[in-house]
Design a protein around this motif. Sequence first.
Motif, short mmCIF file in Angstrom:
data_model
loop_
_atom_site.label_atom_id
_atom_site.label_comp_id
_atom_site.label_asym_id
_atom_site.label_seq_id
_atom_site.Cartn_x
_atom_site.Cartn_y
_atom_site.Cartn_z
N TYR A 62 6.45 3.28 0.79
CA TYR A 62 5.39 2.65 0.99
C TYR A 62 4.81 2.21 -0.34
CZ TYR A 62 2.50 7.00 -0.07
OH TYR A 62 2.04 7.99 -0.55
N VAL A 63 3.74 1.16 -0.22
CA VAL A 63 3.22 0.66 -1.41
C VAL A 63 1.78 1.13 -1.44
CG1 VAL A 63 2.23 -1.52 -2.17
CG2 VAL A 63 4.55 -1.28 -1.27
N ARG A 64 1.53 1.68 -2.78
CA ARG A 64 0.37 2.03 -3.03
C ARG A 64 -0.47 1.06 -3.88
NH1 ARG A 64 -1.00 7.68 -4.56
NH2 ARG A 64 -1.06 8.10 -2.19
N GLY A 65 -1.77 0.34 -3.41
CA GLY A 65 -2.60 -0.38 -4.22
C GLY A 65 -3.56 0.44 -5.15
N ASN A 66 -3.48 0.24 -6.39
CA ASN A 66 -4.54 1.00 -7.25
C ASN A 66 -5.58 0.30 -7.52
OD1 ASN A 66 -2.76 3.38 -7.75
ND2 ASN A 66 -1.27 1.74 -8.36
N LEU A 67 -6.82 0.63 -7.23
CA LEU A 67 -8.16 -0.15 -7.28
C LEU A 67 -8.82 -0.04 -8.65
CD1 LEU A 67 -9.42 0.91 -3.84
CD2 LEU A 67 -8.43 -1.22 -4.53
N SER A 68 -9.57 -0.97 -8.93
CA SER A 68 -10.44 -1.11 -10.29
C SER A 68 -11.40 0.03 -10.42
CB SER A 68 -11.01 -2.57 -10.43
OG SER A 68 -11.91 -2.51 -9.30
N ASN A 69 -11.83 0.57 -9.43
CA ASN A 69 -12.81 1.84 -9.69
C ASN A 69 -11.94 3.28 -9.52
OD1 ASN A 69 -11.77 2.15 -6.78
ND2 ASN A 69 -13.86 1.96 -5.88
N GLY A 70 -10.63 3.15 -9.75
CA GLY A 70 -9.83 4.38 -9.86
C GLY A 70 -9.46 4.76 -8.33
N GLY A 71 -9.80 4.17 -7.25
CA GLY A 71 -9.20 4.40 -5.79
C GLY A 71 -7.92 3.85 -5.45
N ARG A 72 -7.58 4.16 -4.53
CA ARG A 72 -6.20 3.47 -3.96
C ARG A 72 -6.25 3.22 -2.41
NH1 ARG A 72 -5.17 9.33 -4.75
NH2 ARG A 72 -4.81 9.95 -2.59
N VAL A 73 -5.44 2.33 -2.07
CA VAL A 73 -4.95 1.86 -0.58
C VAL A 73 -3.66 1.99 -0.41
CG1 VAL A 73 -5.18 -0.01 1.11
CG2 VAL A 73 -7.18 0.27 -0.60
N ASP A 74 -3.02 2.65 0.59
CA ASP A 74 -1.64 2.85 1.05
C ASP A 74 -1.55 2.01 2.13
OD1 ASP A 74 -1.51 4.64 -1.28
OD2 ASP A 74 -1.79 6.49 0.24
N THR B 188 2.25 0.24 -6.84
CA THR B 188 3.38 1.23 -7.02
C THR B 188 4.03 1.61 -5.69
OG1 THR B 188 1.86 3.15 -6.97
CG2 THR B 188 2.06 2.18 -9.00
N MET B 189 5.21 2.24 -5.88
CA MET B 189 6.00 2.66 -4.93
C MET B 189 5.72 3.97 -4.71
SD MET B 189 7.87 0.30 -3.09
CE MET B 189 9.39 1.13 -2.45
N ARG B 190 5.83 4.63 -3.43
CA ARG B 190 5.50 5.90 -2.93
C ARG B 190 6.48 6.19 -1.83
NH1 ARG B 190 2.13 8.53 -6.81
NH2 ARG B 190 1.72 10.13 -5.02
N TYR B 191 6.55 7.40 -1.66
CA TYR B 191 7.50 7.87 -0.33
C TYR B 191 6.77 9.00 0.40
CZ TYR B 191 9.81 11.42 -2.74
OH TYR B 191 10.05 12.56 -3.24
N ILE B 192 7.06 9.04 1.78
CA ILE B 192 6.79 10.11 2.27
C ILE B 192 7.95 10.74 3.02
CG2 ILE B 192 4.56 9.59 3.04
CD1 ILE B 192 5.53 8.92 5.82
N GLY B 193 8.03 12.02 3.09
CA GLY B 193 9.27 12.68 4.21
C GLY B 193 9.21 11.95 5.90
N CYS B 194 10.12 11.68 6.07
CA CYS B 194 10.33 10.94 7.51
C CYS B 194 11.58 11.40 8.21
CB CYS B 194 9.94 9.46 7.69
SG CYS B 194 11.47 8.42 6.49
#
Length: 121
Positions: free
Chosen positions: A76-88, A115-121
């Motif tokens: 999955y894709v993680r979007g990193n935010l200007s305030n230090g947060g994130r949206v997946d 960034t790219m991330r992953y989960i177990g599925c």
Amino acid sequence: MSKRRLAVPGAAVAALTLAALILPATGAHAAPPADSCTQNWSVSSGEGYANGKWCNNNTKVVGTVHDTKADGRCPYVRGNLSNGGRVDSDWAGGKGKSRAITLYAPSGTRFTSVTMRYIGC
């Protein structure tokens, strides 16, 4: 025998006219402005890859995430935010599967990277 009037014709016409004037103003919605998506992005990892575009001054990310390996990991894709947060994003699962993604930055923030991330599925 009493005679009752159900409505005064002039009042009924006035009420309908008023409703016709008010309802379009409050019930109609203008179309949202078109997205401005001009800059491309792409990321990859051992589990897959993703690509897409930055939109609306980096407040929206659109694209597709792809799973390229039968390893029990779903990228999955993680979007990193200007305030230090994130949206997946949602994840793509199973080798050869893809998923369209759209990420929105909360009000007052922008995406700084993906960034790219992953989960177990």
